[in-house]
Design a protein around this motif. Structure first.
Motif, PDB file in Angstrom:
ATOM      1  N   GLY A 237       4.247  11.593 -11.892  1.00 15.82           N
ATOM      2  CA  GLY A 237       4.824  11.779 -13.217  1.00 15.82           C
ATOM      3  C   GLY A 237       5.253  10.513 -13.906  1.00 15.82           C
ATOM      4  O   GLY A 237       6.018  10.552 -14.872  1.00 15.82           O
ATOM      5  N   LEU A 238       4.730   9.365 -13.447  1.00 21.35           N
ATOM      6  CA  LEU A 238       5.145   8.095 -14.048  1.00 21.35           C
ATOM      7  C   LEU A 238       4.456   7.828 -15.383  1.00 21.35           C
ATOM      8  O   LEU A 238       4.936   7.023 -16.179  1.00 21.35           O
ATOM      9  N   GLY A 239       3.332   8.475 -15.624  1.00 21.46           N
ATOM     10  CA  GLY A 239       2.622   8.247 -16.871  1.00 21.46           C
ATOM     11  C   GLY A 239       1.240   8.867 -16.825  1.00 21.46           C
ATOM     12  O   GLY A 239       0.871   9.551 -15.857  1.00 21.46           O
ATOM     13  N   ILE A 240       0.473   8.627 -17.876  1.00 22.45           N
ATOM     14  CA  ILE A 240      -0.892   9.114 -17.951  1.00 22.45           C
ATOM     15  C   ILE A 240      -1.846   7.951 -17.700  1.00 22.45           C
ATOM     16  O   ILE A 240      -1.438   6.786 -17.691  1.00 22.45           O
ATOM     17  N   ALA A 241      -3.124   8.251 -17.508  1.00 20.87           N
ATOM     18  CA  ALA A 241      -4.122   7.196 -17.291  1.00 20.87           C
ATOM     19  C   ALA A 241      -5.474   7.672 -17.804  1.00 20.87           C
ATOM     20  O   ALA A 241      -5.774   8.876 -17.774  1.00 20.87           O
ATOM     21  N   LEU A 242      -6.272   6.737 -18.273  1.00 19.76           N
ATOM     22  CA  LEU A 242      -7.658   7.005 -18.636  1.00 19.76           C
ATOM     23  C   LEU A 242      -8.528   6.716 -17.419  1.00 19.76           C
ATOM     24  O   LEU A 242      -8.544   5.588 -16.925  1.00 19.76           O
ATOM     25  N   VAL A 243      -9.233   7.732 -16.925  1.00 17.05           N
ATOM     26  CA  VAL A 243     -10.036   7.582 -15.715  1.00 17.05           C
ATOM     27  C   VAL A 243     -11.334   8.371 -15.863  1.00 17.05           C
ATOM     28  O   VAL A 243     -11.428   9.280 -16.696  1.00 17.05           O
ATOM     29  N   PRO A 244     -12.347   8.055 -15.060  1.00 19.93           N
ATOM     30  CA  PRO A 244     -13.540   8.914 -15.030  1.00 19.93           C
ATOM     31  C   PRO A 244     -13.163  10.282 -14.474  1.00 19.93           C
ATOM     32  O   PRO A 244     -12.447  10.372 -13.472  1.00 19.93           O
ATOM     33  N   GLY A 245     -13.634  11.340 -15.099  1.00 21.84           N
ATOM     34  CA  GLY A 245     -13.284  12.674 -14.636  1.00 21.84           C
ATOM     35  C   GLY A 245     -13.690  12.940 -13.207  1.00 21.84           C
ATOM     36  O   GLY A 245     -13.063  13.734 -12.504  1.00 21.84           O
ATOM     37  N   ILE A 246     -14.693  12.225 -12.747  1.00 18.94           N
ATOM     38  CA  ILE A 246     -15.224  12.455 -11.411  1.00 18.94           C
ATOM     39  C   ILE A 246     -14.211  12.158 -10.311  1.00 18.94           C
ATOM     40  O   ILE A 246     -14.249  12.745  -9.231  1.00 18.94           O
ATOM     41  N   VAL A 247     -13.263  11.243 -10.550  1.00 15.25           N
ATOM     42  CA  VAL A 247     -12.312  10.873  -9.500  1.00 15.25           C
ATOM     43  C   VAL A 247     -11.222  11.919  -9.337  1.00 15.25           C
ATOM     44  O   VAL A 247     -10.422  11.842  -8.401  1.00 15.25           O
ATOM     45  N   LEU A 248     -11.165  12.910 -10.224  1.00 18.15           N
ATOM     46  CA  LEU A 248     -10.102  13.915 -10.171  1.00 18.15           C
ATOM     47  C   LEU A 248     -10.537  15.192  -9.471  1.00 18.15           C
ATOM     48  O   LEU A 248      -9.771  16.154  -9.406  1.00 18.15           O
TER      49      LEU A 248
END
Length: 309
Positions: A237-248
């Motif tokens: 819950g420290l923040g949001i991030a922009l990442v490739p959807g594949i890593v989630l």
């Protein structure tokens, strides 16, 4: 100028200590110093400054270091290629991949390669695209899966685009500014606390560039993480991030929010050094990689968020 002298020079340049360098290359310190002196005599210029116990490169040493590193890498490649050809020992291939590609695209490709060539030594290095490009140019990798930089590829590399991937917003809950359709505009990230990747990660550059093009600077909640750390910080819950959807895919506790078109898209590419002839093992790994990608495209079996280039 002898190859062993170049090896000794590179060893000293890397550790900046004659005794430690001698231990690394397996000779005595006086012998190493004698060979370095002979190299300096042949070149007609000193390569190291020795001031108060500190070893630094001279201007001549700075010029020689990248050339010597490349020469030694080329010699190793040539030796390995001939040994593979005559069957003196099994081959080796060194693959680099970004964190998202190391956990998604690389595993099935490496499985196919291993099944076909079980005696070849596989070595994998995970890192940001900038780090992988540096290692390719230094001769430390044979092949790498990278993200194409916005400014274009290094001229010393052959870079072949293979896929495109989209970035999504990772969070532990709904981002307050999300639209009714569940999408976000980049401008919706203004003022949102963000978890940021360390220097050298192309995801860091992509995030900062997208925010700046939208007219604002991102707000960092945490700065300097690797992929696993960034995702863990998001989960905390420290923040949001922009990442490739594949890593989630294996992060059920993380919410995925897509970006509205045009979003942020990146080109996945396979790269190698342009001036080095690939080894048999390197060529075969690249062939299997491209075949796997084409087969996934033909069968509409690409990972989520990944599309043909």
């Amino acid at each position: 100028m002898q190859l062993h002298q170049l090896r000794y020079f590179v060893a000293v340049a890397e550790v900046r200590h004659f005794t430690q360098a001698a231990d690394i290359v397996g000779i005595t310190q006086p012998s190493l110093s004698k060979q370095i002196h002979a190299l300096e005599t042949d070149l007609g210029a000193p390569l190291f400054e020795r001031v108060r116990g500190n070893i630094t490169l001279t201007a001549a040493g700075e010029v020689l270091l990248p050339l010597a590193t490349r020469i030694l890498a080329d010699v190793e490649t040539a030796t390995r290629e001939v040994q593979e050809l005559v069957g003196l020992r099994r081959g080796r291939v060194r693959l680099g991949a970004t964190p998202s590609l190391a956990t998604s695209l690389a595993p099935p490709v490496l499985r196919r390669f291993r099944d076909a060539h079980p005696t070849v030594d596989l070595r994998v290095e995970e890192g940001g695209s900038q780090d992988l490009v540096r290692d390719l140019l230094r001769g430390d990798l044979d092949l790498a899966l990278i993200i194409m930089p916005a400014q274009g590829a290094d001229p010393g590399l052959r870079v072949d685009p293979i896929l495109r991937e989209s970035l999504v917003v990772a969070s532990v809950g709904e981002v307050p500014t999300a639209s009714a359709t569940g999408e976000l505009q980049i401008t919706d990230l203004r003022g949102q606390p963000m978890v940021m990747f360390r220097e050298g990660y192309d995801l860091r550059d992509a995030t900062i560039q997208a925010c700046r093009e939208a007219g604002f600077e991102p707000t960092f909640a945490v700065d300097g993480g690797e992929m696993d750390a960034v995702l863990s910080f998001v989960e905390a819950g420290l923040g949001i991030a922009l990442v490739p959807g594949i890593v989630l895919a294996r992060r059920p506790g993380v919410r995925i929010t897509p970006l509205a078109p045009p979003g942020v898209r990146r080109t996945i590419a396979v790269a190698r050094r342009r001036d080095v002839v690939p080894t048999h093992a390197g060529r075969e790994l690249r062939r299997i990689l491209l075949d796997y990608v084409q087969n996934a495209i033909d069968q509409d079996d690409l990972p989520p968020g990944v599309d043909p280039r």
